[in-house]
Design a protein around this motif. Sequence first.
Motif, PDB file in Angstrom:
ATOM      1  N   GLN A 111      -2.636  11.382  -1.133  1.00 40.53           N
ATOM      2  CA  GLN A 111      -3.787  11.990  -2.069  1.00 40.53           C
ATOM      3  C   GLN A 111      -4.733  11.478  -2.463  1.00 40.53           C
ATOM      4  N   VAL A 112      -5.333  10.755  -2.060  1.00 42.81           N
ATOM      5  CA  VAL A 112      -6.863   9.935  -2.268  1.00 42.81           C
ATOM      6  C   VAL A 112      -7.149  11.041  -1.075  1.00 42.81           C
ATOM      7  N   ALA A 113      -6.947  11.140   0.069  1.00 42.77           N
ATOM      8  CA  ALA A 113      -7.544  11.932   1.481  1.00 42.77           C
ATOM      9  C   ALA A 113      -7.729  13.882   1.039  1.00 42.77           C
ATOM     10  N   LYS A 114      -6.826  13.802  -0.299  1.00 42.10           N
ATOM     11  CA  LYS A 114      -6.616  15.493  -0.394  1.00 42.10           C
ATOM     12  C   LYS A 114      -7.553  15.400  -1.091  1.00 42.10           C
ATOM     13  N   LEU A 115      -8.258  14.868  -2.611  1.00 44.21           N
ATOM     14  CA  LEU A 115      -9.090  14.711  -3.355  1.00 44.21           C
ATOM     15  C   LEU A 115     -10.673  14.318  -2.404  1.00 44.21           C
ATOM     16  N   LYS A 116     -10.793  14.084  -1.879  1.00 40.83           N
ATOM     17  CA  LYS A 116     -12.043  13.437  -0.640  1.00 40.83           C
ATOM     18  C   LYS A 116     -12.074  15.024  -0.090  1.00 40.83           C
ATOM     19  N   ALA A 117     -11.144  15.701   0.783  1.00 39.45           N
ATOM     20  CA  ALA A 117     -11.696  17.509   1.351  1.00 39.45           C
ATOM     21  C   ALA A 117     -11.584  18.516   0.678  1.00 39.45           C
ATOM     22  N   ARG A 118     -12.060  18.673  -0.920  1.00 40.12           N
ATOM     23  CA  ARG A 118     -12.440  19.006  -1.239  1.00 40.12           C
ATOM     24  C   ARG A 118     -13.291  20.047  -1.094  1.00 40.12           C
ATOM     25  N   GLN A 119     -13.435  21.243  -1.747  1.00 35.19           N
ATOM     26  CA  GLN A 119     -14.480  22.375  -1.430  1.00 35.19           C
ATOM     27  C   GLN A 119     -15.168  23.043  -2.375  1.00 35.19           C
ATOM     28  N   TRP A 120     -15.967  23.315  -2.431  1.00 31.96           N
ATOM     29  CA  TRP A 120     -17.185  23.631  -3.603  1.00 31.96           C
ATOM     30  C   TRP A 120     -16.945  25.040  -3.195  1.00 31.96           C
TER      31      TRP A 120
ATOM     32  N   ALA B  77      -4.470  10.009 -13.101  1.00 24.61           N
ATOM     33  CA  ALA B  77      -4.054   9.005 -12.031  1.00 24.61           C
ATOM     34  C   ALA B  77      -2.678   8.925 -12.250  1.00 24.61           C
ATOM     35  N   ASN B  78      -2.162   8.741 -13.366  1.00 23.42           N
ATOM     36  CA  ASN B  78      -1.132   8.338 -13.991  1.00 23.42           C
ATOM     37  C   ASN B  78       0.025   9.421 -13.291  1.00 23.42           C
ATOM     38  N   GLU B  79      -0.271  10.946 -14.425  1.00 24.17           N
ATOM     39  CA  GLU B  79       0.797  11.197 -13.851  1.00 24.17           C
ATOM     40  C   GLU B  79       0.431  11.544 -12.173  1.00 24.17           C
ATOM     41  N   ILE B  80      -0.676  11.936 -11.101  1.00 23.03           N
ATOM     42  CA  ILE B  80      -0.652  11.705 -10.364  1.00 23.03           C
ATOM     43  C   ILE B  80       0.411  10.887  -9.261  1.00 23.03           C
ATOM     44  N   ARG B  81       0.121   9.764  -9.556  1.00 28.52           N
ATOM     45  CA  ARG B  81       1.237   8.443  -8.626  1.00 28.52           C
ATOM     46  C   ARG B  81       2.680   8.921  -9.516  1.00 28.52           C
TER      47      ARG B  81
ATOM     48  N   VAL C 139       0.346  -1.253   0.222  1.00 27.19           N
ATOM     49  CA  VAL C 139      -0.091   0.173   0.143  1.00 27.19           C
ATOM     50  C   VAL C 139       0.420   1.350  -0.354  1.00 27.19           C
ATOM     51  N   ASP C 140       0.480   2.029  -1.163  1.00 24.93           N
ATOM     52  CA  ASP C 140       1.417   3.374  -0.974  1.00 24.93           C
ATOM     53  C   ASP C 140       0.919   4.573   0.239  1.00 24.93           C
ATOM     54  N   THR C 141       1.166   5.088   0.926  1.00 22.53           N
ATOM     55  CA  THR C 141       0.471   5.818   1.289  1.00 22.53           C
ATOM     56  C   THR C 141       0.615   7.066   1.302  1.00 22.53           C
ATOM     57  N   ASP C 142       1.280   7.780   0.166  1.00 22.17           N
ATOM     58  CA  ASP C 142       0.942   8.996  -0.213  1.00 22.17           C
ATOM     59  C   ASP C 142       0.350   8.243  -1.350  1.00 22.17           C
ATOM     60  N   ILE C 143       0.228   7.841  -2.229  1.00 25.25           N
ATOM     61  CA  ILE C 143      -1.021   7.693  -2.977  1.00 25.25           C
ATOM     62  C   ILE C 143      -2.501   7.903  -1.822  1.00 25.25           C
ATOM     63  N   GLN C 144      -2.313   7.083  -1.112  1.00 23.69           N
ATOM     64  CA  GLN C 144      -3.297   7.467   0.090  1.00 23.69           C
ATOM     65  C   GLN C 144      -3.579   8.575   0.753  1.00 23.69           C
TER      66      GLN C 144
END
Length: 609
Positions: free
Chosen positions: A316-325, A364-368, A309-314
Amino acid sequence: MAPKRRAASKKDTSKRLKTDPNEAENEAAARSNPNSSECLIAEKLFGTDVVSVIFSFLEVRQLLRFVCVSKEFKSLLTYDHVIRATMLSGGFPMTSLERMIPPIRNRKIWIPSPLRLLRTVCGKRCEECNAKTRFVCESFGVFLCNKCLDKSTKLLRRSKRWTPYLQANRVCLGPRKGSTRYSSSYLMTAPQTEKNGDSIGPLVTCQDIENMDAEQHDSIAPPTPAERVAAFIRLQHQPQPQAADAAVKSILQAIEDNRQDAVNRRAAVQEEKEEARDRYGEARRKKSDDLMTSLIELLEQDNADADAVDTDIQEQVAKLKARQWSARQNQYTFYEDSIVRKLVMPVLRAPSKYASKKKLQQVANEIRLVTGEKRLTEMYIQQIVNYCQHPDTDSKVLRRTYRTYGLRYGFANPAIRDILNKPLSKPRDLSEQDVQQLAVQVKQIAGRQEPGEALLLELESRLKEQPCAVQDLNNRSWNTWNWSWMFKETYIQDILYEPISKPQDVTDAILNELEQKLWSAMEKKKLIKERMELLLEPIAEPYPTWKTRLERWSWNSKTDTCTFWDYLGKRALGGKLQSVEEMDDSTIREMSNLLLAAIQERETSGFRF
């Protein structure tokens, strides 16, 4: 060869309808007589009231196109039609109307006809050279570009000879760029006329003033310049002075009659825009949510398929979920500066462009890829720190921030930046030997100290009882352009700029003097802040939004003045507040009342006339 055409006969063989000359004269006379039964075709077809109703439903540019259809419609146009359409339409026509009203009210220009006023507010090009321009000339009431305005005006210096004429009533003055209102004035060189011969622009021009001054009077008490100007204007308006007065009254009355309708129309248009923006925002938000959900699923799926499990990818996923409108921008945003913000913001700006799964997979590939390069760069930097074995290597020598603009680390020290920027921009190409060579070069400058840093540390230790001053001192950055420290607070920058540039010349006496200056400046800043809070306190409850806008002000320690950033504060209080710390309670109340009056005027009516 083509046969030759026969010569045209002198006999009139046209197929036009032959009319009796007497009948044509009778028809022209009927059209010129407003009381004739055959006066206007429009009145026959629609009736005067119906045409007026049609005019009231048109926007200002549509009204101009409609009126230009026939002469009958032009004759039915009134000031109320023009002003109502302009005030309801807003925009550039409204600005031109605002500029026309003051000289019309003061009777300094020829009163334009309804058609001339309509053409002026709808104008887009210069009347002389046909160049593009937006607004009518505010001083002279003619639609000229800056180039033609310079050619059509003349400078008159204020002197004993010309000042009495310039101060006379109804003389239209217009300061031009590069001149001052108090020492010189610009007048139109000669009278202006339209193609049909109607006079436009100022009533009194420079040529008229020169002619009046050159007149010889045999009487013992010759008329004063003001009397000459008044007599000249009376002579110009001798045929129909009452018509001009009635036109001015009609224009001003039309403004008052349509003011409330314009305010209501502006509120209705604003409400329609907000509703449309809300509908657009909801549709855009739904589309963005679908894209972000798909992107998160791709990242999580790839992370689950990996061996570890890549913690850095996790992260980045957490930051994606923390987006604000953001309702203002109608899109999602990331307030934290991160890799996701750099790579995902193009998707959020154009969600329809990235609707396919293939393009989302590329993102997604660029983020990784970028996440892996950042992790590799951090590992190399840690190896360099361990090799140097210097206590300040990581905190000062290698002081750095991750710049998402270039997706790489940026170093504050220019020498370190010259060494590490280029190699660490491609960390996958570095070998262990390359990293060791970089560490050797960094170790050579690890013991160096940036100029003036010891002086700043000594000042921080002396001002530790004043936490705000220490915080302001720490709020600094190293400027590699001029090799000096830059402070966010201007009063610290003014005090320390010269000493910090030559720290070797600073003695104990100079250091004590700097400490006293910083201490007194900090106390003064606190006092000014308290006074400004008292000044804006009456505005907080009725107008919280305006209070937030007026809280943005700056203090210049050199001139000891405070300046509002907002235009309303500058206009209401003259732009600058001199010696704020010396204001008593009565002065603060008076200034608060001025601000309240300006805000109330701005809220009740958005028009300048």
